[in-house]
Enzyme design. Structure first.
Site, PDB file in Angstrom:
ATOM      1  N   HIS A 160      -5.627  -5.736   7.676  1.00  0.00           N
ATOM      2  CA  HIS A 160      -3.870  -5.517   7.794  1.00  0.00           C
ATOM      3  C   HIS A 160      -3.395  -4.307   7.416  1.00  0.00           C
ATOM      4  CE1 HIS A 160      -3.451 -10.221   7.453  1.00  0.00           C
ATOM      5  NE2 HIS A 160      -4.971  -9.922   7.152  1.00  0.00           N
ATOM      6  N   ASP A 368       2.451   2.133   7.443  1.00  0.00           N
ATOM      7  CA  ASP A 368       2.405   0.510   7.213  1.00  0.00           C
ATOM      8  C   ASP A 368       1.594  -0.052   8.430  1.00  0.00           C
ATOM      9  OD1 ASP A 368       2.685  -1.644   5.899  1.00  0.00           O
ATOM     10  OD2 ASP A 368       5.134  -1.209   5.385  1.00  0.00           O
TER      11      ASP A 368
HETATM   12  C1  GDG Z   1       0.151  -5.775   4.011  1.00  0.00           C
HETATM   13  C2  GDG Z   1       0.457  -4.542   5.181  1.00  0.00           C
HETATM   14  C3  GDG Z   1       1.357  -6.026   6.816  1.00  0.00           C
HETATM   15  C4  GDG Z   1       8.360  -8.614  -0.735  1.00  0.00           C
HETATM   16  N1  GDG Z   1       9.124  -8.594  -1.667  1.00  0.00           N
HETATM   17  C5  GDG Z   1       9.318  -9.917  -2.153  1.00  0.00           C
HETATM   18  C6  GDG Z   1       8.718 -10.808  -1.204  1.00  0.00           C
HETATM   19  N2  GDG Z   1       8.076  -9.930  -0.216  1.00  0.00           N
HETATM   20  C7  GDG Z   1       7.141 -10.470   0.942  1.00  0.00           C
HETATM   21  C8  GDG Z   1       7.933 -10.055   2.157  1.00  0.00           C
HETATM   22  C9  GDG Z   1       6.786 -10.249   3.157  1.00  0.00           C
HETATM   23  C10 GDG Z   1       5.800  -9.510   2.291  1.00  0.00           C
HETATM   24  O1  GDG Z   1       6.026  -9.726   0.971  1.00  0.00           O
HETATM   25  C11 GDG Z   1       5.439  -8.212   2.519  1.00  0.00           C
HETATM   26  O2  GDG Z   1       4.901  -7.963   3.455  1.00  0.00           O
HETATM   27  P1  GDG Z   1       4.661  -6.427   4.460  1.00  0.00           P
HETATM   28  O3  GDG Z   1       4.209  -6.746   5.662  1.00  0.00           O
HETATM   29  O4  GDG Z   1       6.136  -5.827   4.381  1.00  0.00           O
HETATM   30  O5  GDG Z   1       3.838  -5.565   3.316  1.00  0.00           O
HETATM   31  P2  GDG Z   1       2.161  -5.643   2.524  1.00  0.00           P
HETATM   32  O6  GDG Z   1       2.633  -6.528   1.561  1.00  0.00           O
HETATM   33  O7  GDG Z   1       2.238  -4.236   1.976  1.00  0.00           O
HETATM   34  O8  GDG Z   1       1.410  -6.237   3.526  1.00  0.00           O
HETATM   35  C12 GDG Z   1       1.413  -4.549   5.961  1.00  0.00           C
HETATM   36  C13 GDG Z   1       0.801  -7.382   5.859  1.00  0.00           C
HETATM   37  O9  GDG Z   1      -0.037  -6.939   4.985  1.00  0.00           O
HETATM   38  C14 GDG Z   1       0.461  -8.211   6.905  1.00  0.00           C
HETATM   39  O10 GDG Z   1      -0.611  -8.006   7.693  1.00  0.00           O
HETATM   40  O11 GDG Z   1       2.367  -6.246   7.523  1.00  0.00           O
HETATM   41  O12 GDG Z   1       1.524  -3.401   6.836  1.00  0.00           O
HETATM   42  O13 GDG Z   1       0.613  -3.656   3.996  1.00  0.00           O
HETATM   43  O14 GDG Z   1       6.773 -11.071   3.691  1.00  0.00           O
HETATM   44  O15 GDG Z   1       9.014 -11.130   2.476  1.00  0.00           O
HETATM   45  N3  GDG Z   1       8.686 -12.085  -1.229  1.00  0.00           N
HETATM   46  C15 GDG Z   1       9.340 -12.646  -2.029  1.00  0.00           C
HETATM   47  N4  GDG Z   1      10.080 -12.012  -3.012  1.00  0.00           N
HETATM   48  C16 GDG Z   1      10.036 -10.713  -3.075  1.00  0.00           C
HETATM   49  O16 GDG Z   1      10.491  -9.942  -4.168  1.00  0.00           O
HETATM   50  N5  GDG Z   1       9.325 -14.010  -2.149  1.00  0.00           N
END
Ligand code: GDG
Length: 472
Positions: A160, A368
């Protein structure tokens, strides 16, 4: 399809919306195949309570047709495998931050030990014709450990997070062991073409692998297939969350509250990879350079707490708090606060309303794997009057989302300029860009991701197993 077995560090109950799109998408296939989801229970057992390295109690629970199987970790295993190697070595190095890595040799020992334990415990639940899908950097040696125990199932791996170029990878003591272990999988998936290229270069230059046709590489007496499978979101689920009562209520509240302002939004786990300090500096630069946005633009930054026991996370927290404080102190008015910084987790049902009320999303990670927030923001917009995405060129999502305003996250001035453009963008251009971006999102959503990975795994050519090469 045969039964699907998903293995990941954390396990979610796919029936709960709070679990998020990935759990929902995997849950669908797990439901259809009466599958099994295996991982850490989240519980840490202290030595005084009988916690012993390499051992952990197994818990099973039925979630509809899906069996959830979890294992406890001893304190020593948690500190070396999880906090130490996964989050103190692999996370920083794979995000190009060698300066933050702590190569304490105890960590890799713990990482091996826990992967061996997971393999042992999981094996007891496996059937011969299962399809096993392992997720993320915590579990890179898992297939090698399963093969060493004689398991010959089809096993795939999806990373990921990014895979860095060979010269950065090669700085990890034991990097050759780590990448060699990937050859025990039948299929290895990455988020982007850039990551796949880094794998190919490493495999050929460092592991002397031979490139075969069909995206396959041969080394260590094994053949592995590798490909880019950019993860998507569940667009329909997100659109319907935006229309649900909590999403609408949030949208209406925000538009009422900020009726005289333009909202900008950032939503991130508080992590040094997300480029939060530079984003704040860029916002300050925007207010300095383009005074028309003073008393008008408001940035809501949600930084949800994560991994607070890792030292580097405390540093970023302090830096961010001090930047927000100084921007609000220098630019704020009695009736206008430029930055609203929230160091809490916001309920998932409320996010779409917040996104939809925002004119601009600032998604500026330094690195990312993909970045799902960028995609969620787009899916939540009103197509008749959509907001604009300012996106780091170093997020995996930038390979797909070419119609976003792409920026260099290290260049504070360029982020400020792009944000200014975004705030001023005419409706026609916003609509056109949004339409293009949505067609990418719809054609490569999370179901496409799941199906295309599993199709490739089912079709990957079977391999000889249990080779002594892979004994760790
Ligand atoms: C890893 C990889 C890759 C965030 N703050 C809150 C919240 N979130 C949710 C977002 C989103 C998720 O968390 C974050 O996903 P990201 O993709 O932005 O980043 P990582 O957590 O680092 O994820 C990344 C991912 O895996 C999937 O393969 O895209 O590159 O680093 O869904 O909405 N959700 C809630 N409250 C928050 O305050 N409910």
């Amino acid at each position: 399809m045969a039964r699907l077995v998903v293995v990941s560090n954390r396990v979610a109950d796919p029936r709960k919306t709070a679990a998020g799109g990935l759990a929902v998408a995997l849950g669908e296939v797990l439901n259809n195949t009466g599958g099994l989801w295996f991982g850490w229970s989240g519980k840490v057992v202290e030595p005084a309570q009988g916690g012993r390295p390499g051992e952990g109690q197994v818990h099973t629970q039925q979630a509809g047709p899906v069996k959830l199987v979890t294992v406890d970790l001893s304190r020593e295993d948690h500190d070396t495998f999880y906090a130490g190697y996964a989050n103190g070595v692999l996370w920083p190095v794979f995000h190009y931050r060698l300066d933050l890595a702590d190569f304490d040799p105890r960590y890799i020992t713990g990482y091996r030990r826990v992967n061996q334990m997971f393999a042992r415990k999981l094996k007891a639940f496996l059937r011969d014709d299962d399809i096993v899908w392992v997720h993320d950097y915590h579990l890179m040696p898992l297939a090698a450990e399963l093969r060493a125990l004689g398991c010959s199932q089809r096993i795939g791996f999806f990373l990921h997070i990014p895979l860095p170029p060979s010269l950065i990878l090669a700085a990890i003591p034991g990097h050759d062991w780590l990448i060699r272990a990937l050859f025990a999988f039948d299929l290895v998936g990455f988020q982007s073409k850039a990551d796949l290229l880094h794998f190919a270069r490493y495999a050929e230059a460092e592991a002397h692998a031979h490139r075969l046709d069909g995206g396959r590489w041969r080394a260590f007496n094994r053949t592995v297939q590798a490909g880019a499978f950019p993860i998507g979101i569940d667009v329909e689920e997100f659109e319907s969350l935006a229309q649900a009562p909590e999403g609408r209520e949030m949208y209406e509240r925000m538009t009422r509250e900020y009726s005289r302002r333009k909202l900008l939004v950032g939503v991130d786990r508080l992590d040094y990879t997300k480029g939060l300090p530079n984003r704040m500096r860029a916002f300050r630069e925007l207010l300095e350079r383009y005074p028309e946005h003073r008393n008008s633009a408001t940035l809501i930054q949600i930084a949800s707490p994560s991994r607070e026991d890792v030292v580097a996370y405390n540093d970023i927290l302090k830096e961010l708090e001090s930047l927000c404080g100084s921007i609000n102190g220098n630019f704020g008015e009695l009736d206008w606060m430029p930055v609203r910084y929230i160091h809490r987790t916001v309920a998932r049902q409320r996010l779409p309303g917040l996104y939809r009320a925002s004119r601009v999303a600032m998604v500026t990670p330094l690195r990312d794997g993909m970045n799902l927030v960028a995609k969620e923001f787009l899916a939540a917009q009103d197509p008749a009057d959509p907001g604009v995405l300012v996106l780091s060129r170093f997020a995996g999502a930038a390979e797909q989302l070419r119609d976003a305003l792409l920026v260099n996250p290290y260049d504070v001035e360029s982020i400020a300029n792009a944000t200014h453009l975004a705030l001023q963008m005419p409706l026609e251009e916003r609509r056109m860009r949004h339409q293009q971006l949505m067609s990418v999102l719809r054609s490569q959503d999370v179901h496409w991701w799941c199906d295309s990975f599993l199709d490739a795994l089912v079709q990957a050519q079977p391999e000889e197993t249990g080779t002594p090469w892979l004994r760790l």
